[in-house]
Design a protein around this motif. Structure first.
Motif, PDB file in Angstrom:
ATOM      1  N   ARG A 286      59.090  24.881  -9.237  1.00  0.00           N
ATOM      2  CA  ARG A 286      59.237  25.344  -7.751  1.00  0.00           C
ATOM      3  C   ARG A 286      60.695  25.291  -7.433  1.00  0.00           C
ATOM      4  NH1 ARG A 286      56.736  20.562  -4.506  1.00  0.00           N
ATOM      5  NH2 ARG A 286      54.940  20.965  -5.734  1.00  0.00           N
ATOM      6  N   GLY A 287      60.834  25.906  -6.127  1.00  0.00           N
ATOM      7  CA  GLY A 287      62.454  25.729  -5.787  1.00  0.00           C
ATOM      8  C   GLY A 287      62.362  25.786  -4.356  1.00  0.00           C
ATOM      9  N   PRO A 288      63.550  25.823  -3.702  1.00  0.00           N
ATOM     10  CA  PRO A 288      64.755  25.598  -4.088  1.00  0.00           C
ATOM     11  C   PRO A 288      65.209  24.352  -4.602  1.00  0.00           C
ATOM     12  CG  PRO A 288      64.731  25.817  -1.726  1.00  0.00           C
ATOM     13  CD  PRO A 288      63.230  25.724  -1.966  1.00  0.00           C
ATOM     14  N   ALA A 289      66.070  24.353  -5.590  1.00  0.00           N
ATOM     15  CA  ALA A 289      66.347  23.024  -6.295  1.00  0.00           C
ATOM     16  C   ALA A 289      67.838  22.847  -6.128  1.00  0.00           C
ATOM     17  CB  ALA A 289      65.877  22.738  -7.735  1.00  0.00           C
ATOM     18  N   VAL A 290      68.731  22.794  -5.246  1.00  0.00           N
ATOM     19  CA  VAL A 290      70.095  22.983  -5.399  1.00  0.00           C
ATOM     20  C   VAL A 290      70.810  21.997  -5.947  1.00  0.00           C
ATOM     21  CG1 VAL A 290      72.180  23.141  -3.960  1.00  0.00           C
ATOM     22  CG2 VAL A 290      69.849  24.068  -3.074  1.00  0.00           C
ATOM     23  N   PHE A 291      70.529  20.599  -5.884  1.00  0.00           N
ATOM     24  CA  PHE A 291      71.134  19.587  -6.427  1.00  0.00           C
ATOM     25  C   PHE A 291      70.963  19.462  -7.911  1.00  0.00           C
ATOM     26  CE2 PHE A 291      71.678  14.882  -7.650  1.00  0.00           C
ATOM     27  CZ  PHE A 291      73.068  14.824  -7.448  1.00  0.00           C
ATOM     28  N   LEU A 292      69.762  19.837  -8.270  1.00  0.00           N
ATOM     29  CA  LEU A 292      69.231  19.829  -9.849  1.00  0.00           C
ATOM     30  C   LEU A 292      69.888  20.720 -10.453  1.00  0.00           C
ATOM     31  CD1 LEU A 292      65.534  18.895  -9.762  1.00  0.00           C
ATOM     32  CD2 LEU A 292      67.599  17.267 -10.311  1.00  0.00           C
ATOM     33  N   SER A 293      69.994  22.176  -9.515  1.00  0.00           N
ATOM     34  CA  SER A 293      70.762  23.358 -10.462  1.00  0.00           C
ATOM     35  C   SER A 293      72.166  22.762 -10.455  1.00  0.00           C
ATOM     36  CB  SER A 293      70.557  24.469  -9.484  1.00  0.00           C
ATOM     37  OG  SER A 293      69.112  24.708  -9.051  1.00  0.00           O
ATOM     38  N   GLY A 294      72.867  22.199  -9.869  1.00  0.00           N
ATOM     39  CA  GLY A 294      74.130  21.711  -9.958  1.00  0.00           C
ATOM     40  C   GLY A 294      74.140  20.860 -11.065  1.00  0.00           C
ATOM     41  N   LEU A 295      73.390  19.935 -11.423  1.00  0.00           N
ATOM     42  CA  LEU A 295      73.333  19.142 -12.652  1.00  0.00           C
ATOM     43  C   LEU A 295      73.298  20.249 -13.887  1.00  0.00           C
ATOM     44  CD1 LEU A 295      71.142  15.886 -12.245  1.00  0.00           C
ATOM     45  CD2 LEU A 295      73.681  16.125 -12.434  1.00  0.00           C
ATOM     46  N   MET A 296      72.273  21.153 -13.680  1.00  0.00           N
ATOM     47  CA  MET A 296      71.946  22.150 -14.951  1.00  0.00           C
ATOM     48  C   MET A 296      73.498  22.644 -15.211  1.00  0.00           C
ATOM     49  SD  MET A 296      69.520  22.975 -16.654  1.00  0.00           S
ATOM     50  CE  MET A 296      69.788  23.760 -18.072  1.00  0.00           C
ATOM     51  N   GLY A 297      73.948  23.138 -14.092  1.00  0.00           N
ATOM     52  CA  GLY A 297      75.344  24.062 -14.001  1.00  0.00           C
ATOM     53  C   GLY A 297      76.081  23.128 -14.911  1.00  0.00           C
ATOM     54  N   ALA A 298      76.369  21.893 -14.550  1.00  0.00           N
ATOM     55  CA  ALA A 298      77.263  20.893 -15.273  1.00  0.00           C
ATOM     56  C   ALA A 298      76.864  20.999 -16.679  1.00  0.00           C
ATOM     57  CB  ALA A 298      77.304  19.664 -14.585  1.00  0.00           C
ATOM     58  N   PHE A 299      75.659  20.846 -17.161  1.00  0.00           N
ATOM     59  CA  PHE A 299      75.353  20.668 -18.460  1.00  0.00           C
ATOM     60  C   PHE A 299      75.443  21.820 -19.167  1.00  0.00           C
ATOM     61  CE2 PHE A 299      71.634  21.707 -21.379  1.00  0.00           C
ATOM     62  CZ  PHE A 299      72.230  20.880 -22.364  1.00  0.00           C
ATOM     63  N   LEU A 300      75.311  22.909 -18.683  1.00  0.00           N
ATOM     64  CA  LEU A 300      75.429  24.333 -19.255  1.00  0.00           C
ATOM     65  C   LEU A 300      76.975  24.606 -19.400  1.00  0.00           C
ATOM     66  CD1 LEU A 300      73.171  26.846 -17.301  1.00  0.00           C
ATOM     67  CD2 LEU A 300      72.871  25.858 -19.767  1.00  0.00           C
ATOM     68  N   LEU A 301      77.798  24.309 -18.476  1.00  0.00           N
ATOM     69  CA  LEU A 301      79.263  24.315 -18.786  1.00  0.00           C
ATOM     70  C   LEU A 301      79.913  23.622 -19.786  1.00  0.00           C
ATOM     71  CD1 LEU A 301      81.402  26.542 -17.717  1.00  0.00           C
ATOM     72  CD2 LEU A 301      82.108  24.898 -16.080  1.00  0.00           C
ATOM     73  N   ILE A 302      79.614  22.256 -19.703  1.00  0.00           N
ATOM     74  CA  ILE A 302      80.230  21.611 -20.703  1.00  0.00           C
ATOM     75  C   ILE A 302      79.587  21.803 -22.232  1.00  0.00           C
ATOM     76  CG2 ILE A 302      81.071  19.522 -19.027  1.00  0.00           C
ATOM     77  CD1 ILE A 302      78.999  17.853 -20.314  1.00  0.00           C
ATOM     78  N   SER A 303      78.510  21.992 -22.262  1.00  0.00           N
ATOM     79  CA  SER A 303      78.082  22.560 -23.603  1.00  0.00           C
ATOM     80  C   SER A 303      78.612  23.683 -23.892  1.00  0.00           C
ATOM     81  CB  SER A 303      76.423  22.780 -23.499  1.00  0.00           C
ATOM     82  OG  SER A 303      75.680  21.884 -22.678  1.00  0.00           O
ATOM     83  N   ALA A 304      78.775  24.789 -23.062  1.00  0.00           N
ATOM     84  CA  ALA A 304      79.551  25.989 -23.733  1.00  0.00           C
ATOM     85  C   ALA A 304      80.892  25.743 -24.028  1.00  0.00           C
ATOM     86  CB  ALA A 304      79.565  27.008 -22.561  1.00  0.00           C
ATOM     87  N   ASP A 305      81.560  24.728 -23.412  1.00  0.00           N
ATOM     88  CA  ASP A 305      82.866  24.617 -23.455  1.00  0.00           C
ATOM     89  C   ASP A 305      83.175  23.816 -24.831  1.00  0.00           C
ATOM     90  OD1 ASP A 305      85.849  24.603 -22.901  1.00  0.00           O
ATOM     91  OD2 ASP A 305      85.525  22.432 -22.547  1.00  0.00           O
ATOM     92  N   PHE A 306      82.056  22.851 -24.994  1.00  0.00           N
ATOM     93  CA  PHE A 306      81.923  21.933 -26.413  1.00  0.00           C
ATOM     94  C   PHE A 306      82.150  22.794 -27.552  1.00  0.00           C
ATOM     95  CE2 PHE A 306      79.330  19.926 -29.700  1.00  0.00           C
ATOM     96  CZ  PHE A 306      80.446  19.045 -30.041  1.00  0.00           C
ATOM     97  N   VAL A 307      80.978  24.095 -27.442  1.00  0.00           N
ATOM     98  CA  VAL A 307      80.871  24.901 -28.501  1.00  0.00           C
ATOM     99  C   VAL A 307      82.145  25.722 -28.654  1.00  0.00           C
ATOM    100  CG1 VAL A 307      79.661  27.050 -29.324  1.00  0.00           C
ATOM    101  CG2 VAL A 307      78.245  25.185 -28.143  1.00  0.00           C
ATOM    102  N   ALA A 308      82.766  26.100 -27.322  1.00  0.00           N
ATOM    103  CA  ALA A 308      84.191  26.994 -27.502  1.00  0.00           C
ATOM    104  C   ALA A 308      85.223  26.157 -28.209  1.00  0.00           C
ATOM    105  CB  ALA A 308      84.578  27.516 -26.153  1.00  0.00           C
ATOM    106  N   ARG A 309      85.205  25.079 -28.076  1.00  0.00           N
ATOM    107  CA  ARG A 309      86.275  24.225 -28.541  1.00  0.00           C
ATOM    108  C   ARG A 309      86.141  23.958 -30.070  1.00  0.00           C
ATOM    109  NH1 ARG A 309      87.564  18.905 -28.212  1.00  0.00           N
ATOM    110  NH2 ARG A 309      85.646  18.297 -27.413  1.00  0.00           N
ATOM    111  N   THR A 310      84.706  23.698 -30.412  1.00  0.00           N
ATOM    112  CA  THR A 310      84.500  23.285 -32.010  1.00  0.00           C
ATOM    113  C   THR A 310      84.164  24.253 -32.835  1.00  0.00           C
ATOM    114  OG1 THR A 310      82.436  22.454 -30.944  1.00  0.00           O
ATOM    115  CG2 THR A 310      83.906  20.911 -31.089  1.00  0.00           C
TER     116      THR A 310
END
Lengths: 344, 259
Positions: A286-310
């Protein structure tokens, strides 16, 4: 009857938390911690847990110390902050318009911020005007332009999204033009930022950005119940006591500041804002889930950056490249399977 | 009592309501009828304070609604639009508990009175057994009852419903209007609905308001409003009106003018 909620009671405070949302939040937090730990320990040099502990406490050699404290930590924090801001801005716009395509990276707001920053960087060349001003102005002006162009006795969401896509394309074309006409040395810096990259982050502005993103997240958390009511239509929401015109302005303000902050930190990285909300809603149902989407965004971006770096270490890819490679197929998936039910 | 005085509404430069005056009594089931586009929904939305450009006066308990703050107003009057948007993944309980929003705040999201109100709203609409089901798996009639339960959980004295039974089968229509009738008779609610079906209006309305082109053409008890002269005036179509038990029975005739 409230069995699918946790009921939190303390003195006069009484709040309901949807159980699945709480579990989801905990799981994503654990995943974030895991990626943070991996990002700290892996790279050009790998550190074990004991090494990490020693270096963090100041008992390591100075190269390691520099690599960890001056390079990796700020970069991870920047990734968390930008990801959080992207997730919040995406889900806010998506829930406000009832349309998953209306995230800031799709409707040209990222492009607006990018043009603002590039303009400050290359055209104005005044060191006293901070890049952030360019980012905020870029988003606000773009949002206004899209609204004005698509306005016809009110906002029609399909027209709004399509206008946004057009405006975004136009703005990126202008960015390209500015790049072509600028001097080569600066272009390299601007270009790297434009693909989206966390390399450039320094420790100096991290505390201000942290304060900003934490405030945005708290506000987003506060708007959650209101957005849930507005999700049933503005008439219903107003009848349930929501001051719709006030909250609409506040919520758009939050979303715009979140977009500007995120783009300022890491450039117009695509697909994080777009994907965070739909993934979160797909899992919790269900939605909207603004705060949780923020957490999800943080997870996605640092995972992508980890991959990009390594991935091709020591060569570091820009994080924006990874998000496009993963995000574009997700967009196609969403258009084929999910958006059928919606207007666009 | 709701009193509407000289209500005028213009939407996108077109006059929708041009000087509507009417009075709606407490604890009665009133119905607004009229042809498509006559301003029925606009009238209802104006009373619910949802049309900011409305001119004229709407008086509720001797107070002009313009002067009642939104939060306070939401404890006085509940409004259900036609085909409200049901968000994904909501269960009946979630929807009904949203009706409690006017009585809650961010730091006081759930109390015993909320629980009691939701429970009695579910009971009144016979939805208690369905409270844990998803809205998306309900039948049309059940879904509509869930929405009405939400409005009941709001615990307002006045309830406005915009075509609550459009697209429902005869049986569900009757169930819902029977429910509304009980709410006025046993719980003292003042209910105003927009309806299309004159059979329903004839059968259930305590008071009928007939609109045409943004004006009130007739108003009163069903027997006085639903006459063949009035129907000709309202719908531009000849109808015969007969009597069945105590209710007017309307039979549309062939229109000799167009034939």
């Amino acid at each position: 009857m409230t069995q699918s909620y946790f009921h939190f009671k303390f003195m006069h405070i009484s709040m309901l938390f949807y159980r699945r949302s709480v579990y989801f939040g905990l799981i994503v937090t654990v995943c974030i911690l895991f990626v943070v730990w991996s990002s700290l320990s892996m790279g050009v040099r790998n550190f074990g847990v004991v090494d990490l502990w020693n270096i963090m406490n100041g008992n390591g050699d100075s190269t390691d110390q520099f690599m960890l404290v001056e390079l990796r930590v700020p970069r991870i924090v920047a990734g968390l902050l930008a990801g959080m801001a992207f997730g919040i801005s995406g889900e806010t716009f998506q829930s406000l318009t009832h349309n998953d395509l209306a995230s800031p990276d799709m409707i040209g707001l990222n492009a607006g911020a990018a043009l603002g920053v590039v303009a400050v960087l290359l055209l104005i060349e005044n060191p006293f005007i901070p890049l952030a001003v360019g980012a905020v102005l870029g988003v606000v002006v773009t949002a206004l332009v899209i609204t004005l162009v698509s306005w016809r006795n009110g906002i029609n969401q399909t027209r709004f999204v399509l206008t946004g896509i057009g405006v975004g394309a136009l703005l990126f074309a202008i960015v390209q033009y500015v790049l072509l006409s600028a001097n080569v040395m600066q272009v390299a810096q601007a270009y790297r930022w434009l693909i989206g990259s966390l390399n450039a982050t320094t420790a100096c502005n991290i505390s201000a950005l942290t304060f900003l993103v934490v405030s945005i997240s708290l506000l987003a958390f506060r708007t959650q119940p209101v957005l849930a009511l507005m999700d049933m239509g503005e008439g219903v929401a107003q009848n349930l006591g929501v001051h719709v015109s006030f909250w609409r302005v506040l919520v758009i303000g939050i979303a715009i500041s979140a977009t500007a902050t995120a783009v300022y930190i890491c450039g117009p990285v695509a697909f994080v804002a777009f994907a965070s909300g739909p993934i979160t809603r797909l899992v919790i149902g269900r939605g909207p889930a603004v705060f949780l989407s923020g957490l999800m965004g943080a997870f996605l971006l640092i995972s992508a950056d980890f991959v990009a770096r390594t991935l091709f270490s020591p060569i570091q890819l820009p994080v924006g490249l990874i998000t496009v490679f993963v995000g574009a197929p997700f967009l196609i998936f969403l258009i084929t399977f999910q958006l059928k039910k919606q207007i666009l | 009592m709701i009193r509407v005085e000289n209500l005028q509404v213009e939407l996108s430069k077109q006059t929708v309501l041009s000087g509507v005056d009417l009075e709606i009594e407490n604890a009665k089931l009133s119905m607004i009828v009229g042809p498509n586009g006559c301003g029925k929904s606009t009238l209802l939305r104006s009373i619910a304070k949802l049309i900011s450009s409305a001119k004229g006066k709407i008086i509720l308990d001797k107070r002009d609604v313009k002067n009642i703050p939104i939060k306070q107003f939401s404890k006085m009057l509940g409004f259900l639009p036609q085909n409200p948007r049901s968000p994904q993944g909501l269960k009946v309980f979630d929807l009904v508990s949203r009706g409690r929003a006017p009585h809650q705040s961010f730091l006081r999201q759930w109390s015993d009175s909320d629980e009691a109100a939701v429970k009695s709203a579910l009971e009144a609409t016979a939805m208690t057994g369905n409270h844990n089901r998803l809205l998306s798996e309900l039948s049309g009639g059940q879904k509509q009852r869930a929405w009405i339960a939400m409005i009941l959980a709001q615990q307002t004295d006045i309830i406005l419903l915009d075509e609550p039974t459009s697209a429902l089968d005869l049986r569900y229509q009757f169930e819902i209007f029977q429910l509304l009738k009980t709410l006025t008779e046993d719980h003292g609610k003042t209910i105003v609905t927009v309806v299309h079906d004159l059979g329903i209006a004839a059968r259930f309305a305590d008071h009928i308001v007939a609109l045409k082109e943004g004006r009130v053409v007739a108003s009163g008890a069903s027997k006085t409003v639903l006459t063949s002269e009035n129907l000709q005036k309202i719908y531009d179509w000849p109808c015969a009106v007969m009597q069945w038990e105590n209710y007017p029975l309307i039979i549309p005739l062939d229109n000799l003018e167009t034939a």
